[in-house]
Design an enzyme around this catalytic site. Structure first.
Site, PDB file in Angstrom:
ATOM      1  N   LYS A 141      30.272  36.696  27.381  1.00 33.69           N
ATOM      2  CA  LYS A 141      31.368  37.590  27.767  1.00 33.69           C
ATOM      3  C   LYS A 141      32.195  37.905  26.536  1.00 33.69           C
ATOM      4  CE  LYS A 141      33.147  39.545  31.490  1.00 33.69           C
ATOM      5  NZ  LYS A 141      32.525  40.013  32.732  1.00 33.69           N
ATOM      6  N   ASP A 181      33.551  45.809  31.883  1.00 35.23           N
ATOM      7  CA  ASP A 181      34.346  44.940  32.775  1.00 35.23           C
ATOM      8  C   ASP A 181      35.690  45.648  32.887  1.00 35.23           C
ATOM      9  OD1 ASP A 181      34.313  42.002  34.011  1.00 35.23           O
ATOM     10  OD2 ASP A 181      36.272  42.222  33.090  1.00 35.23           O
TER      11      ASP A 181
HETATM   12  P1  NDP Z   1      38.467  48.262  36.289  1.00 33.42           P
HETATM   13  O1  NDP Z   1      39.154  48.233  34.991  1.00 33.42           O
HETATM   14  O2  NDP Z   1      37.606  49.402  36.630  1.00 33.42           O
HETATM   15  O3  NDP Z   1      39.536  48.087  37.472  1.00 33.42           O
HETATM   16  C1  NDP Z   1      40.380  46.978  37.519  1.00 33.42           C
HETATM   17  C2  NDP Z   1      41.336  47.125  38.681  1.00 33.42           C
HETATM   18  O4  NDP Z   1      42.023  45.895  38.864  1.00 33.42           O
HETATM   19  C3  NDP Z   1      42.409  48.175  38.441  1.00 33.42           C
HETATM   20  O5  NDP Z   1      42.792  48.722  39.669  1.00 33.42           O
HETATM   21  C4  NDP Z   1      43.533  47.361  37.811  1.00 33.42           C
HETATM   22  O6  NDP Z   1      44.802  47.920  37.985  1.00 33.42           O
HETATM   23  C5  NDP Z   1      43.414  46.075  38.588  1.00 33.42           C
HETATM   24  N1  NDP Z   1      43.901  44.966  37.761  1.00 33.42           N
HETATM   25  C6  NDP Z   1      43.371  44.537  36.602  1.00 33.42           C
HETATM   26  N2  NDP Z   1      44.079  43.517  36.095  1.00 33.42           N
HETATM   27  C7  NDP Z   1      45.075  43.313  36.956  1.00 33.42           C
HETATM   28  C8  NDP Z   1      46.136  42.396  36.991  1.00 33.42           C
HETATM   29  N3  NDP Z   1      46.317  41.484  36.022  1.00 33.42           N
HETATM   30  N4  NDP Z   1      46.970  42.454  38.055  1.00 33.42           N
HETATM   31  C9  NDP Z   1      46.790  43.377  39.035  1.00 33.42           C
HETATM   32  N5  NDP Z   1      45.794  44.272  39.054  1.00 33.42           N
HETATM   33  C10 NDP Z   1      44.956  44.243  38.034  1.00 33.42           C
HETATM   34  O7  NDP Z   1      37.642  46.878  36.354  1.00 33.42           O
HETATM   35  P2  NDP Z   1      36.406  46.504  37.285  1.00 33.42           P
HETATM   36  O8  NDP Z   1      36.540  47.158  38.608  1.00 33.42           O
HETATM   37  O9  NDP Z   1      35.184  46.708  36.486  1.00 33.42           O
HETATM   38  O10 NDP Z   1      36.585  44.926  37.434  1.00 33.42           O
HETATM   39  C11 NDP Z   1      37.325  44.349  38.523  1.00 33.42           C
HETATM   40  C12 NDP Z   1      36.922  42.885  38.676  1.00 33.42           C
HETATM   41  O11 NDP Z   1      35.513  42.809  38.962  1.00 33.42           O
HETATM   42  C13 NDP Z   1      37.129  42.000  37.448  1.00 33.42           C
HETATM   43  O12 NDP Z   1      37.461  40.696  37.873  1.00 33.42           O
HETATM   44  C14 NDP Z   1      35.762  41.975  36.801  1.00 33.42           C
HETATM   45  O13 NDP Z   1      35.567  40.833  35.985  1.00 33.42           O
HETATM   46  C15 NDP Z   1      34.880  41.925  38.054  1.00 33.42           C
HETATM   47  N6  NDP Z   1      33.498  42.340  37.865  1.00 33.42           N
HETATM   48  C16 NDP Z   1      33.201  43.580  37.380  1.00 33.42           C
HETATM   49  C17 NDP Z   1      31.883  43.973  37.248  1.00 33.42           C
HETATM   50  C18 NDP Z   1      31.512  45.362  36.836  1.00 33.42           C
HETATM   51  O14 NDP Z   1      30.317  45.693  36.942  1.00 33.42           O
HETATM   52  N7  NDP Z   1      32.453  46.213  36.426  1.00 33.42           N
HETATM   53  C19 NDP Z   1      30.777  43.033  37.509  1.00 33.42           C
HETATM   54  C20 NDP Z   1      31.195  41.786  38.106  1.00 33.42           C
HETATM   55  C21 NDP Z   1      32.514  41.463  38.237  1.00 33.42           C
HETATM   56  P3  NDP Z   1      45.598  48.526  36.711  1.00 33.42           P
HETATM   57  O15 NDP Z   1      44.865  49.788  36.359  1.00 33.42           O
HETATM   58  O16 NDP Z   1      46.986  48.738  37.178  1.00 33.42           O
HETATM   59  O17 NDP Z   1      45.504  47.494  35.613  1.00 33.42           O
END
Ligand code: NDP
Length: 461
Positions: A141, A181
């Site tokens: 990662k 991510d």
């Molecule tokens: P994105 O950046 O596309 O979206 C993240 C979302 O989560 C946004 O709505 C963001 O809001 C919110 N968010 C992020 N950090 C925080 C925080 N500290 N507090 C509140 N809201 C938060 O990321 P992904 O959708 O790709 O990833 C989401 C989760 O899924 C993560 O945990 C990631 O590790 C996991 N994941 C992702 C994969 C992938 O293929 N993308 C695969 C497996 C797991 P804001 O814009 O306001 O920050």
């Protein structure tokens, strides 16, 4: 303190003296100020006692210690200039955790909260997740404390180019294959890939996954994590004689995973009521309007409050607040780590939740997980439930290696098969070790067995 696994085991079956506790204490001591990494390690070690007792070869001194120590940790400076010519200095990370099963594989996260402990927790989880896919990929990662919010395209491009100017020497299609991510989507992967190609003068498409569909990306990769998580939730309900059709769902986040979670819920006849970002959440009594959500978040890169403003009467934006207060049959956390705590779990249980499936990595605190399990709620841990993303990344690598591109239907079929396999593996492993219905124990033990077997076969390295 008695762990959950120990509580259910006869003392004579435990590896003695509680060697896992000693290992855990040592890891915490040697890795100070990394609470998320400690949490991820503790959650796995808590469930391994039965497998170490049943398979003495796994209790070999040093095996668990090696598994918890990254093979390599890279930290580097990332200087870049904003549109006004000001110089910023961020920190870049890549933790190459375990390559016993294949090249290191795992995403890059760009978020101001990123530090070494967070990257290590994510890399550690990734080892077991990738093993569960059965696709021959190790765990890694990376990321940076860079915050892409509010940055122009050219600023993001300059940052990505500077990041890759160091990272390129550590990665490669047979070495380490990053993906997206939080904060890293197709746009960022494009800039990173372009800079890698320029520096190396190689069209090495398998060096990054999550690429655009016209330059080596797999169809269904953007959808895969969210789709896979809903399929996992559906499997958990199926073994209980239930399904998703007509069920209400509460979803957090509004990024990649959340959007495609909502898309798949709608496709299966469920009714997703919510989504969120770091400023608050939206609840839509008519169910989330997917086209509007994609327009606001994917096209305009806007805030979730805009969704409520444009949707009209059925939706309202709640600033701050807890999305888990909204009653629903199924909960799918899809934002970030530790976003669902014990109080939230109590609220969900009181409101009759039947299944919780983790789209995000470690979104549920340990206390909340235990509460769900005690209440008989089906609980799918991220290692298993969100493995669809990395699984389709591995399929992207396969397509790149054979210079072919599969149709969407073929990829989706493979994804569905892989998620059903992962569910069966976790379910059967949990039963085999005497913890029926405990997907946390099932996922940890099944992932551990695959990695541990490979590590033992390959000697002490
Ligand atoms: P994105 O950046 O596309 O979206 C993240 C979302 O989560 C946004 O709505 C963001 O809001 C919110 N968010 C992020 N950090 C925080 C925080 N500290 N507090 C509140 N809201 C938060 O990321 P992904 O959708 O790709 O990833 C989401 C989760 O899924 C993560 O945990 C990631 O590790 C996991 N994941 C992702 C994969 C992938 O293929 N993308 C695969 C497996 C797991 P804001 O814009 O306001 O920050």
């Amino acid at each position: 303190m008695t762990t959950r696994s120990e509580a259910r085991l006869s003392p004579t079956l435990l590896p003695s003296p509680s060697s896992l506790d000693i290992v855990r204490t040592e890891i915490e001591h040697r890795n100070p100020a990394q609470p998320e990494f400690h949490q991820a390690v503790r959650e796995v070690l808590e469930t391994l006692a039965p497998v170490l007792a049943a398979r003495p070869e796994y209790a070999e001194p040093g095996l668990v210690e090696r598994l918890c120590e990254p093979e390599r940790q890279i930290i580097f400076r990332v200087p870049w200039q904003d549109d006004h010519g000001r110089v910023h200095v961020n920190r870049g990370f890549r933790v190459e955790f375990n390559s016993a099963l294949g090249p290191y594989k795992g995403g890059l996260r760009f978020h101001p909260s990123v530090n070494l402990g967070i990257v290590k927790f994510l890399g550690f989880e990734q080892i077991f997740k990738n093993a569960l896919t059965g696709l021959g990929i190790g765990g890694g990662k990376g990321g940076s404390d860079f915050d892409p919010h509010g940055r122009s395209d050219t600023e993001v491009m300059r940052f990505c180019q500077s990041f890759m100017t160091e990272l390129y020497r550590h990665i490669g299609e047979h070495t380490d294959v990053p993906a997206g991510d939080i904060g890293v989507g197709t746009r960022e992967i494009g800039y990173l890939f372009g800079q890698y190609r320029r520096i190396t003068n190689r069209w090495e498409s398998g060096v990054l996954t999550g690429k655009g569909p016209h330059w080596g990306g797999s169809l269904i990769r953007p959808e895969a994590t969210g789709y896979g998580n809903v399929l996992f939730a559906a499997e958990m309900l199926r073994v209980r004689g239930e399904d998703l059709e007509g069920r209400t769902a509460v979803v957090s986040g509004s990024g990649n995973v959340a959007i495609y979670t909502i898309e798949k819920l709608l496709a299966l006849g469920a009714n997703p009521l919510t989504c969120s970002d770091s400023s608050g959440y939206v609840v839509d009594d008519k169910g989330i309007d997917l086209d509007l959500l994609k327009q606001v978040k994917e096209v305009e890169r806007g805030r979730i409050s805009t969704y409520a403003e444009r949707r009209g009467g059925s939706a309202r934006f709640v600033s701050g607040g807890r999305v888990w207060d909204v009653p629903a049959d199924v909960a799918l956390p899809a934002a970030t780590q530790n976003e669902l705590d014990e109080n939230d779990a109590a609220t969900l249980v009181r409101n009759g939740v039947k299944a919780v499936s983790e789209g995000a990595n470690m979104p549920t605190t340990p206390q909340a997980v235990h509460l769900f399990q005690r209440a008989g709620v089906a609980f799918g841990p991220g290692k298993a439930a969100n493995a669809g993303g990395v699984a389709v990344s591995a399929l992207e690598m396969a397509q790149n290696a054979s210079r072919t591109a599969w149709g969407a239907a073929r990829v989706e079929e493979e994804l569905a098969r892989i998620m059903a396999d992962i569910h069966t593996t976790c379910h059967e492993t949990a039963e085999r070790y005497g913890f029926p219905g405990d997907y946390v124990t099932g996922a940890n033990i099944a992932g551990f067995e695959r990695v541990a077997d490979a590590m033992l076969a390959q000697g002490v390295i």
